[in-house]
Design an enzyme around this catalytic site. Structure first.
Site, PDB file in Angstrom:
ATOM      1  CG  ASP A   1      -2.308   0.606   0.811  1.00 54.84           C
ATOM      2  OD1 ASP A   1      -2.320   1.748   0.345  1.00 54.84           O
ATOM      3  OD2 ASP A   1      -3.348  -0.070   0.964  1.00 54.84           O
TER       4      ASP A   1
ATOM      5  CG  HIS B   1      -4.357   2.062  -2.261  1.00 57.69           C
ATOM      6  ND1 HIS B   1      -4.323   2.882  -1.145  1.00 57.69           N
ATOM      7  CD2 HIS B   1      -5.672   1.944  -2.595  1.00 57.69           C
ATOM      8  CE1 HIS B   1      -5.574   3.223  -0.807  1.00 57.69           C
ATOM      9  NE2 HIS B   1      -6.409   2.676  -1.674  1.00 57.69           N
TER      10      HIS B   1
ATOM     11  CD  GLU C   1      -9.996   3.838  -1.049  1.00 52.65           C
ATOM     12  OE1 GLU C   1     -10.845   4.372  -0.318  1.00 52.65           O
ATOM     13  OE2 GLU C   1      -8.936   3.354  -0.618  1.00 52.65           O
TER      14      GLU C   1
HETATM   15  C1  ACM Z   1     -10.894  -0.396   0.542  1.00 50.06           C
HETATM   16  O1  ACM Z   1     -11.352  -0.278   1.686  1.00 50.06           O
HETATM   17  N1  ACM Z   1     -10.354   0.634  -0.043  1.00 50.06           N
HETATM   18  C2  ACM Z   1     -10.971  -1.633  -0.170  1.00 50.06           C
END
Ligand code: ACM
Length: 562
Positions: A223, A296, A359
């Site tokens: 991440d 991410h 995201e």
């Molecule tokens: C997430 O909570 N962005 C998968």
């Protein structure tokens, strides 16, 4: 007369004595019955089995008890030994485990694989406890393992003590159980990027999952705030990407942001990750690795700036939220990702690989002339379709390696990859859409199954993410939306809870956030909807808390409201 009197008196005295004795025996009997009755009433198996009949029998494990498995059945022997080791540690006596085709008529615990009992599936078991014999049988070893877990929960909670406990009678109440899971995917996730968690804790987490009959450990390994898995071809991923210079203190929206001025990081070597895979396998748990793309990706781009769109040197993120840095779509970046996934697939033999997909902020893609040129070349409409192209290209690679791809529900945007399984986190809607288009789905909605949220009043609870998901709300979650047809519902392969670690700075905090909610999750994914009952579950929890206490789990002391 006197003699007679004496005689009578003696007789009376004898009879009074005998009477007292009978009364005493009767009371002892009653006490035993009440104890047995109490233990029978106090049965606390979590998750609740598919069917269970409670009988008046009672089996007592003592140093003479024998565990018998069939000759040549190595898995049954291994599982039986796990039970024997529990007694060794806590009861201070050794139970012998013998591989034999005969067994004593009494005081024996039998583990047997009966291949042709297809009604049990791959994970089901039958358990019969009488005064003389405990018999667990299953069609496959996983079923025996779950039968063994049920035996542990029928025993006094002290069985979970790591140290010897004295004066316990190791009774198992009489039951006839037939049990198998409702869903094949029974998952628990852990984010080790926002805060690194040591290897020993990962093993504990797997033990906790095994006790709850969960079978998939979703390991969130990369991440913005850290890259946590060794990749031999790209050493900077862990040399640079696994470390950040400091971490945010307090809540993400607190202003101004405050930092702890303390470097944080860590990663798992491939050998360590393989050790986890093996440890989990021995407990019938598959490890699902997640390698995030295209967003991410801050830690990866900090290690290798040529993976990014701007080409600038950036730092591993030190606070929470979503970040603009995103992978570019050059062939060299796809080569990188394929090389990473090749090493990842060598470590993790499971059927699925998770590529994230959530995201991904597309501002850099929008601003980049090179990316816009690529969109035109590929004949795509916009950045959403570019993400879809990205994910489909990765899926092709993953499928060619004989594996299946999973992504968060954003992978629906711009068109779903042909064979993708969707993890529905923003709600259940993504899952519904995916199931309606015949894709498999794992439900993990933020509204019910995100364990980073509060379980109580934020004024008195330790810092957590915004949101309130008490035990009862987790328990009430139904993975199959009522709007799906029976055929579509088949695509809901299960559910999973997520433990995002922004506000879980150490292992004790992880335990606090995850427990007792993991126990509610267990019934959501294992127990048939028809046997689920909040009232019964709440009544079973005090004994579960006692088990947690013996296991040293730092659980939240939540109320068990009616
Ligand atoms: C997430 O909570 N962005 C998968």
């Amino acid at each position: 007369m006197n003699n007679m009197y004496l005689q009578l008196t003696r007789n009376r005295m004898i009879s009074v004595k005998a009477h007292c004795c009978r009364v005493f025996i009767f009371f002892v009997f009653l006490l035993t019955l009440t104890n047995a009755g109490a233990q029978h009433k106090n049965i606390s198996i979590i998750p609740q089995p598919e069917s269970m009949k409670i009988t008046k029998s009672r089996f007592t494990v003592n140093p003479e008890t024998k565990i018998i498995v069939h000759k040549g059945d190595a898995e049954a022997l291994r599982i039986a030994n796990m039970l024997a080791q529990k007694f060794q540690a806590v009861a201070g006596f050794t139970i012998t485990v013998t591989a034999a085709d005969e067994h004593p008529a009494k005081n024996a615990i039998l583990f047997s694989i009966i291949q042709d009992d297809s009604s049990l599936g791959d994970e089901g078991y039958r358990l019969s406890v009488t005064d003389s014999i405990v018999h667990v049988n299953a069609a496959r070893p996983a079923g025996l393992f779950y039968g063994m877990q049920t035996i542990l929960q029928l025993l006094p909670a002290e069985i979970e003590s790591p140290q010897p406990v004295e004066n316990i009678v190791w009774n198992i109440p009489g039951v006839e159980i037939k049990d198998k899971p409702r869903f094949t995917w029974r998952g628990m996730h852990l984010d080790v990027c926002r805060h690194f968690m040591p290897l020993d804790f990962i093993k504990k987490y797997i033990d906790y999952m095994a006790m709850h009959k969960l079978n998939t450990f979703h390991w969130h390994l990369t991440d913005d705030q850290g890259w946590r898995i060794e990749v031999k071809q790209y050493p900077l991923l862990t040399k640079i990407g696994a470390w950040r210079k400091e971490s945010l203190i307090g809540y993400i929206n607190d202003t101004p942001h405050r930092f702890d001025n303390t470097p944080h990081g860590g990663f798992y070597t491939q050998e360590e990750a393989k050790e986890i895979v093996q440890y989990a396998k021995e407990r019938f748990i598959t490890v699902l690795p997640e390698i995030e793309m295209p967003g991410h990706a801050t830690a990866a781009i900090a290690a290798y700036p040529w993976l990014g769109v701007t080409g600038k040197q950036i730092d591993v993120a030190t606070y929470w939220g979503v970040f603009p840095d995103i992978f570019n779509v050059k062939d060299s970046t796809f080569d990188f990702l394929e090389n990473v996934l090749t090493e990842v697939m060598d470590i993790f033999p499971g059927e699925y690989i998770h590529i994230g997909g959530d995201e991904a902020i597309k501002d850099q893609w929008k601003a980049s002339e090179a990316i816009q040129q690529k969109i035109r070349e590929l004949g795509l409409k916009d950045e959403h379709e570019l993400q879809s192209y990205f994910v489909k290209r990765m899926e092709k690679f993953i499928n060619a390696k004989g594996r299946k791809m999973i992504g968060w529900d954003e992978i629906l945007e711009g068109g779903l990859a042909p064979n993708a399984t969707v993890m529905s986190w923003q709600g259940i809607e993504g899952g519904i859409a995916a199931a309606k288009s015949h894709h498999d789905v794992i439900m993990t909605p933020i509204q019910s199954l995100y364990f980073w949220t509060y379980q109580g009043d934020p004024k008195t609870e330790p810092l957590a993410a915004e949101g309130y998901i008490p035990l009862k709300k987790v328990y009430a979650f139904e993975p199959i939306p009522s709007t799906l047809s029976a055929e579509e519902a088949q695509h809901i392969i299960g559910a999973q809870a997520c433990a995002w670690a922004e506000y879980m700075e150490d292992t004790k905090k992880v335990e606090y956030m995850v427990f007792p909610r993991m126990s509610a999750l267990a019934e959501v994914v294992w127990s048939p909807a028809a046997v689920k009952s909040w009232k019964r579950f709440a009544a079973k929890m005090p004994k579960q808390f006692k088990r947690y206490d013996y296991m040293g789990i730092n659980y939240a002391k939540v109320p068990l409201s009616p």
